[in-house]
Design a protein around this motif. Structure first.
Motif, PDB file in Angstrom:
ATOM      1  N   ALA A  35      40.166  46.031  50.602  1.00  0.00           N
ATOM      2  CA  ALA A  35      40.444  47.350  49.689  1.00  0.00           C
ATOM      3  C   ALA A  35      40.934  47.000  48.415  1.00  0.00           C
ATOM      4  CB  ALA A  35      40.917  48.459  50.412  1.00  0.00           C
ATOM      5  N   TYR A  36      40.799  47.682  47.554  1.00  0.00           N
ATOM      6  CA  TYR A  36      41.646  47.760  46.112  1.00  0.00           C
ATOM      7  C   TYR A  36      42.309  49.107  46.222  1.00  0.00           C
ATOM      8  CZ  TYR A  36      42.728  46.465  41.345  1.00  0.00           C
ATOM      9  OH  TYR A  36      43.351  46.283  40.013  1.00  0.00           O
ATOM     10  N   CYS A  37      43.532  48.875  46.360  1.00  0.00           N
ATOM     11  CA  CYS A  37      44.666  50.293  46.607  1.00  0.00           C
ATOM     12  C   CYS A  37      45.469  50.330  45.342  1.00  0.00           C
ATOM     13  CB  CYS A  37      45.315  49.969  47.847  1.00  0.00           C
ATOM     14  SG  CYS A  37      46.542  51.226  48.188  1.00  0.00           S
ATOM     15  N   ARG A 182      38.520  44.312  38.567  1.00  0.00           N
ATOM     16  CA  ARG A 182      37.570  44.918  39.963  1.00  0.00           C
ATOM     17  C   ARG A 182      36.434  43.658  40.117  1.00  0.00           C
ATOM     18  NH1 ARG A 182      37.302  46.872  44.009  1.00  0.00           N
ATOM     19  NH2 ARG A 182      36.498  48.914  44.416  1.00  0.00           N
ATOM     20  N   ARG A 186      36.433  41.810  43.844  1.00  0.00           N
ATOM     21  CA  ARG A 186      34.934  41.727  44.778  1.00  0.00           C
ATOM     22  C   ARG A 186      34.716  40.299  44.860  1.00  0.00           C
ATOM     23  NH1 ARG A 186      32.419  46.862  41.350  1.00  0.00           N
ATOM     24  NH2 ARG A 186      33.046  48.542  42.558  1.00  0.00           N
ATOM     25  N   THR A 191      42.617  41.761  49.610  1.00  0.00           N
ATOM     26  CA  THR A 191      43.229  43.135  49.364  1.00  0.00           C
ATOM     27  C   THR A 191      43.835  43.003  48.055  1.00  0.00           C
ATOM     28  OG1 THR A 191      43.046  43.539  51.685  1.00  0.00           O
ATOM     29  CG2 THR A 191      44.638  44.797  50.457  1.00  0.00           C
ATOM     30  N   ASP A 207      39.700  51.738  45.503  1.00  0.00           N
ATOM     31  CA  ASP A 207      39.033  52.279  46.640  1.00  0.00           C
ATOM     32  C   ASP A 207      39.899  53.400  47.135  1.00  0.00           C
ATOM     33  OD1 ASP A 207      36.835  50.253  46.396  1.00  0.00           O
ATOM     34  OD2 ASP A 207      38.333  48.910  47.445  1.00  0.00           O
ATOM     35  N   PRO A 222      40.190  57.991  49.155  1.00  0.00           N
ATOM     36  CA  PRO A 222      39.368  57.542  47.941  1.00  0.00           C
ATOM     37  C   PRO A 222      39.670  58.175  46.644  1.00  0.00           C
ATOM     38  CG  PRO A 222      37.957  58.158  50.000  1.00  0.00           C
ATOM     39  CD  PRO A 222      39.533  58.554  50.191  1.00  0.00           C
TER      40      PRO A 222
END
Length: 369
Positions: A35-37, A182, A186, A191, A207, A222
């Motif tokens: 995830a991108y947190c 981003r 990906r 993470t 995300d 989200p």
């Protein structure tokens, strides 16, 4: 041994430097692998302290930090397989781009051939191949950032931690680097944990957005959910894009309830959870781009929640929309984002009287902070 997963769980995490005041206070959070947190909040809210505890640069006073199924509290960063990219970039001015990126592998004892091969592959990913032999002083700010990012990623961490990585860049470069971050996240499939105080940055990248205040998580989820459906007044006002109003419940109508707004009249609000009681004080939020401005002689259309009499205080042209500031709520901001074409069909001037209105289903009640 830890496995290759980068999922993170914070369980009851606290941090105190004096044994009394908690900089981080009982944080519980799950972040999925890959995830991108973004941790978002004002200075001093505890977001950077959480980043440093995940990285292994500080230990929590209480609680567990679990990465890939294992509690990593007390473990060194290299054992956790985390890497951190600092706000200052901290590039070595006397080393080339290739040698800066390869430096962590040099520390680990890899041969020059092996580390240069890995650095060349990483430079290709971040589009720095043509700058391989340049020194940092001969790079732009965005290129320097990509070098710092590549150097952090070359160790193949499970979790990459970014502390305010875009704050030193100008606006145009910030937008460009958001896309770059981003894309890399990906491509690498790991993470990313990103700390920022900039709302738009978090919403554009993440995300998972985690909004913090005074060491506690106010809301996590989200990006669209947190922006469009804030839990309480703090989240709505901090993220922006929402008008927040308060009033007392004067009537419960089954599917809706009516909120008294004293001199501004009443507002119909859809029922979302358990029904409120008459007399309860409630905060509600309506998005600025859902507010319609109507000349008083036209009246409020059917199906709309309110018609707040307002005077135009200021107008700012923003390109695709016009920002109109109103005195609808005494002592507080009330703003409408009017589509450009709509605004210029019947332009308003400062001082004009309007009714601020919106469809009933566009307003939501907030939890009390």
């Amino acid at each position: 041994m830890t496995d290759g997963r980068g999922d993170i769980e914070l369980a009851g995490v606290c941090k105190s430097y004096d044994g009394v005041t908690h900089v981080v206070d009982g944080v519980n959070l799950r972040i999925p692998d890959g995830a991108y947190c973004c941790f978002l909040g004002p200075s001093g809210c505890g977001k950077t302290t959480i980043l440093r505890m995940i990285a292994g640069h500080e230990d929590p006073s209480a609680g567990e930090i679990v990465i890939g199924g294992q509690n990593v509290v007390g473990m060194a960063p290299v054992q956790r397989r985390t890497a951190m990219m600092f706000q200052s970039y901290a590039l070595f001015p006397h080393l080339s781009v290739r040698d800066n990126i390869a430096f962590p592998l040099r520390v680990r004892g890899l041969s020059k051939v092996a580390r240069n091969r890995a650095a060349d592959a990483m430079m290709e990913k971040v589009r720095l191949t043509e700058f391989a032999d340049r020194l940092p002083a001969h790079l732009s700010g965005g290129q320097q950032q990509r070098v710092a990012l590549a150097r952090a990623a070359i160790t193949e961490p499970r979790v990459l931690l970014l502390d305010e990585p875009l704050s030193a860049l100008d606006e145009q470069l910030r937008v460009q680097m958001r896309g770059e971050l981003r894309r890399m996240q990906r491509e690498l499939g790991i993470t990313f944990i990103h700390v920022t105080h900039t709302q738009l940055e978090a919403i554009a990248l993440a995300d998972v957005v985690v909004v913090m205040e005074r060491g506690k998580i106010k809301q996590a989820g989200p990006a669209r959910d947190v922006y469009a459906s804030p839990h309480d007044r703090y989240v709505a006002e901090f993220l922006g894009g929402q008008n927040v109003l308060s009033g007392k419940v004067e009537k419960v109508n089954g599917a809706t309830f009516t909120l008294s707004q004293s001199a501004q009249g009443s507002i119909e609000v859809p029922m979302q959870n358990r029904p409120p009681s008459i007399g309860d004080r409630i905060d509600i939020a309506v998005r600025r781009d859902d507010v319609e401005l109507i000349r008083p002689d036209k009246g409020v259309p059917p199906g709309h929640a309110a018609g707040l009499p307002s005077r135009v205080l200021a107008i700012e042209y923003q390109g695709s929309f016009v920002k109109v500031m109103l005195d609808a709520v005494p002592g507080d901001d009330f703003i409408a984002y009017v589509p450009e074409r709509t605004f210029f069909r019947d332009p308003l001037d400062v001082g004009d009287l309007v009714l601020a209105t919106w469809a009933v289903d566009r307003v939501r009640s907030l939890a009390r902070s």
